[in-house]
Design a protein around this motif. Sequence first.
Motif, short mmCIF file in Angstrom:
data_model
loop_
_atom_site.label_atom_id
_atom_site.label_comp_id
_atom_site.label_asym_id
_atom_site.label_seq_id
_atom_site.Cartn_x
_atom_site.Cartn_y
_atom_site.Cartn_z
N LYS A 55 43.45 29.84 38.07
CA LYS A 55 42.55 30.82 37.61
C LYS A 55 41.14 30.64 38.44
O LYS A 55 40.86 29.71 38.99
CB LYS A 55 42.23 30.43 35.98
N THR A 56 40.36 31.64 38.11
CA THR A 56 39.09 31.43 39.03
C THR A 56 38.05 31.04 37.64
O THR A 56 38.03 31.70 36.72
CB THR A 56 38.55 32.68 39.38
N SER B 158 31.27 31.30 37.68
CA SER B 158 31.04 30.08 38.67
C SER B 158 30.51 30.74 40.03
O SER B 158 30.40 29.82 40.80
CB SER B 158 32.48 29.21 39.00
N CYS B 159 30.58 31.97 40.09
CA CYS B 159 30.26 32.56 41.41
C CYS B 159 28.50 32.88 41.57
O CYS B 159 28.01 32.75 40.40
CB CYS B 159 30.87 34.18 41.72
N ARG C 203 30.69 37.25 45.19
CA ARG C 203 31.90 36.95 44.10
C ARG C 203 32.74 35.93 44.87
O ARG C 203 33.53 35.42 44.15
CB ARG C 203 32.56 38.29 44.08
N GLN C 204 32.80 35.77 46.23
CA GLN C 204 33.77 35.11 46.74
C GLN C 204 33.44 33.44 46.54
O GLN C 204 34.26 32.79 47.09
CB GLN C 204 33.81 35.41 48.36
N ALA D 102 33.38 32.24 43.71
CA ALA D 102 33.80 31.78 42.34
C ALA D 102 34.51 30.46 43.04
O ALA D 102 35.46 30.43 43.81
CB ALA D 102 34.54 32.83 41.75
N PRO E 275 37.82 28.50 42.48
CA PRO E 275 39.32 28.47 42.00
C PRO E 275 39.91 27.19 41.33
O PRO E 275 39.47 26.05 41.93
CB PRO E 275 40.04 28.95 43.35
N LYS F 204 40.39 21.52 41.06
CA LYS F 204 39.66 22.29 41.94
C LYS F 204 40.61 22.62 43.27
O LYS F 204 40.87 21.79 43.98
CB LYS F 204 38.43 21.98 42.24
N GLU G 265 38.49 24.93 49.53
CA GLU G 265 38.10 26.27 50.08
C GLU G 265 39.17 26.48 51.20
O GLU G 265 39.31 27.64 51.42
CB GLU G 265 36.62 25.96 50.63
#
Length: 210
Positions: free
Chosen positions: A125-126, A130-131, A136-137, A139, A141, A158, A161
């Motif tokens: 989930k995201t 958190s972004c 938005r990218q 955020a 994961p 986590k 990236e």
Amino acid sequence: MARCGLVKAFANPTMSLTVLAQHLSSITDMRQAAKITYPLFDSLFLTVTAVIAGCEGWEEIEDFGHARRDWLKRYGDYENGIPIHDTIARVMSRIDPEALQGAFIQWMKETEAHAQRQVIAVDGKTLRSSCRPGNRQSAIPMVSAFATTNGVVMGQWKTDEKSNEITAIPELLSLLDLQDSLVTLDAMGCQQTIAQTILDQKGDYLLAVK
């Protein structure tokens, strides 16, 4: 007033909050003793139980504390009352996150030991909110393991990236006691290495193939 309340899991005899309190008490307080108004345990226990109960954000955690102070005093001091949300956030930001995660996972392991066959749902989930603004990218994961019997998250990991859930799932599973448990995963988890990780820890798996 916070929208959260005590969850049904707390009524489950296997969800021993006394054991949770013991594990949280092992976390080291890094603050200067002369400047401490609220014991570390009080903030830790308040935050963990409030989040389990569904609270979101520091203000809701504070509200939960005021509404449940008599209940909280069964486990902690709280003689100086409930800390304000800014204080709770500041205290929580200064503890070792790995120590907190370790204490929580140990509690969940002991909880599982008294439960019947556990079903553990693993999913990516995201992390909510958190972004960074306008990106938005950015955020975060996360991969989470959810204990369906007790209704709580057993652990999170986590996702790097430059990686994905496939590499994060084995890292998360390595933190858990999977013996005699059934681990469920979606299509992303349909990997031989992940299945073997579960088998090596004496668990079973159920993989959903799309």
